[in-house]
Scaffold this active site. Structure first.
Site, PDB file in Angstrom:
ATOM      1  N   THR A   1       0.698  -1.022  -0.117  1.00 24.22           N
ATOM      2  CA  THR A   1       0.028  -0.003   0.062  1.00 24.22           C
ATOM      3  C   THR A   1       1.065   1.333   0.121  1.00 24.22           C
ATOM      4  O   THR A   1       2.084   1.050  -0.231  1.00 24.22           O
ATOM      5  CB  THR A   1      -0.769   0.119   1.216  1.00 24.22           C
ATOM      6  OG1 THR A   1      -0.267   0.163   2.383  1.00 24.22           O
ATOM      7  CG2 THR A   1      -1.779  -1.285   1.547  1.00 24.22           C
ATOM      8  N   ARG A   2       0.392   2.528   0.056  1.00 17.10           N
ATOM      9  CA  ARG A   2       1.158   3.666   0.131  1.00 17.10           C
ATOM     10  C   ARG A   2       1.387   3.875   1.594  1.00 17.10           C
ATOM     11  O   ARG A   2       1.921   4.832   1.937  1.00 17.10           O
ATOM     12  CB  ARG A   2       0.224   4.879  -0.371  1.00 17.10           C
ATOM     13  CG  ARG A   2       0.388   4.755  -1.838  1.00 17.10           C
ATOM     14  CD  ARG A   2      -0.766   5.715  -2.489  1.00 17.10           C
ATOM     15  NE  ARG A   2      -0.727   7.369  -1.533  1.00 17.10           N
ATOM     16  CZ  ARG A   2      -1.672   7.870  -0.964  1.00 17.10           C
ATOM     17  NH1 ARG A   2      -2.927   7.035  -0.705  1.00 17.10           N
ATOM     18  NH2 ARG A   2      -1.419   8.921  -0.445  1.00 17.10           N
ATOM     19  N   LYS A   3       1.343   2.914   2.713  1.00 12.69           N
ATOM     20  CA  LYS A   3       1.789   3.404   3.974  1.00 12.69           C
ATOM     21  C   LYS A   3       3.129   2.850   4.053  1.00 12.69           C
ATOM     22  O   LYS A   3       3.650   1.734   4.657  1.00 12.69           O
ATOM     23  CB  LYS A   3       0.980   2.241   4.826  1.00 12.69           C
ATOM     24  CG  LYS A   3      -0.489   2.745   4.779  1.00 12.69           C
ATOM     25  CD  LYS A   3      -1.503   1.712   5.930  1.00 12.69           C
ATOM     26  CE  LYS A   3      -2.894   2.178   5.896  1.00 12.69           C
ATOM     27  NZ  LYS A   3      -3.800   1.151   6.672  1.00 12.69           N
ATOM     28  N   THR A   4       3.972   3.748   3.528  1.00 11.12           N
ATOM     29  CA  THR A   4       5.432   3.518   3.256  1.00 11.12           C
ATOM     30  C   THR A   4       6.136   4.543   4.331  1.00 11.12           C
ATOM     31  O   THR A   4       5.474   5.631   4.749  1.00 11.12           O
ATOM     32  CB  THR A   4       5.808   3.679   1.860  1.00 11.12           C
ATOM     33  OG1 THR A   4       5.438   4.822   1.375  1.00 11.12           O
ATOM     34  CG2 THR A   4       5.255   2.675   1.204  1.00 11.12           C
TER      35      THR A   4
ATOM     36  N   THR B   1       4.971  -3.159   4.677  1.00 12.09           N
ATOM     37  CA  THR B   1       5.812  -2.017   4.626  1.00 12.09           C
ATOM     38  C   THR B   1       6.103  -1.311   6.063  1.00 12.09           C
ATOM     39  O   THR B   1       6.986  -0.823   6.613  1.00 12.09           O
ATOM     40  CB  THR B   1       5.656  -0.950   3.815  1.00 12.09           C
ATOM     41  OG1 THR B   1       4.265  -0.733   3.859  1.00 12.09           O
ATOM     42  CG2 THR B   1       6.002  -1.337   2.290  1.00 12.09           C
TER      43      THR B   1
END
Length: 273
Positions: free
Chosen positions: A123-126, A260
């Protein structure tokens, strides 16, 4: 692709303004060694840090390779001062990325035991500044990157639906987006999922549903005459122990922020001489 300025920022953060400890003369060799088994990732990034400081590198493994405890993944030769200055940044990058790849590989394998065609996605949970490395690590582990940033796909979430209405949101963003851009709609119930598919969504995200609710919704979309070839994605707090249950629902994609934001680092050490 790493840039010189990015590596400079990492090194400056670690070296500071007055490095006495690593002010060592002469030449040396070094080895980046895995202290536990897992999946290698971030090896190119680690090597780039040494290379940036004029230290020669040889990669012993590639991203995506399985490594055993005690295995050397990277060797170096060059000035001792620069080698020691690069060491910690390189170890941190390889450890973090390999942890992401290792967790992703485990999720992929658990899903494959149940369904051969389901995809595990990040996901964009980086971590800010490390998205490229973390997304590459997901791929190294056998996962899918999902969207890299907001421009890669339109995702209509609950706030958009609350402000615009589901059908209006899909129509509006379809008109604004490129023909090559997919539209995904977040749904919190089977009925909302069917509405999203009927409105023209390419992907329906089944948000925070249990495996039973996910299976019910996937079946409902399969039976709907106006759902087309819509893809289904399960998302929301899914952990490794949940992967097999979600894979068994018939969903196309399982996305996991934990790949992530919560992957433990793989333990590496750097040894000189």
């Amino acid at each position: 692709m790493l840039t010189a300025s990015q590596i400079d920022r990492w090194l400056q953060e670690d070296i500071g303004h007055h490095d006495v400890t690593n002010d060592v003369r002469g030449e040396t060799t070094g080895r980046l060694v895995a202290k536990e088994s897992g999946v290698a990732a971030g090896i190119d990034a680690a090597g780039a840090v040494f290379d940036h400081l004029g230290v020669n590198i040889d990669r012993e493994v590639a991203d995506g390779d399985s490594v055993d405890a005690g295995e050397t993944v990277l060797t170096t030769s060059g000035p001792a001062r620069e080698t020691l200055r690069a060491e910690r940044v390189a170890v941190n990058l390889a450890g973090h990325a390999s942890g992401v790849a290792t967790k992703t590989r485990e999720a992929v394998e658990r899903a494959a035991e149940v369904a051969s065609d389901v995809r595990i996605a990040g996901t964009r949970k980086t971590t800010p500044g490390l998205r490229g490395i973390e997304k590459r690590a997901v791929v190294a582990g056998g996962g899918d990157t999902h969207r890299l940033d907001l421009s890669h796909m339109v995702m209509i979430k609950e706030n958009h639906i609350a402000e615009m209405g589901l059908e209006t949101a899909v129509k509006t963003f379809r008109e604004r987006a490129s023909f090559a851009t997919k539209i995904e709609v977040e749904a919190e119930s089977a009925e909302q999922a069917k509405r999203a598919a009927a409105a023209g969504a390419d992907i329906v995200l089944l948000d925070n549903m249990t495996p039973a609710e996910t299976e019910e919704t996937v079946d409902a979309l399969s039976d709907a005459d106006d759902a087309g070839d819509v893809l289904t994605e399960a998302s929301g707090g899914i952990a490794l122990n949940d992967v097999a249950d979600y894979a068994a629902t018939g969903v196309d994609i399982i996305s996991m922020g934990s790949l992530t934001h919560s992957a433990p680092s793989l333990d590496f050490s750097f040894r000189t001489g």
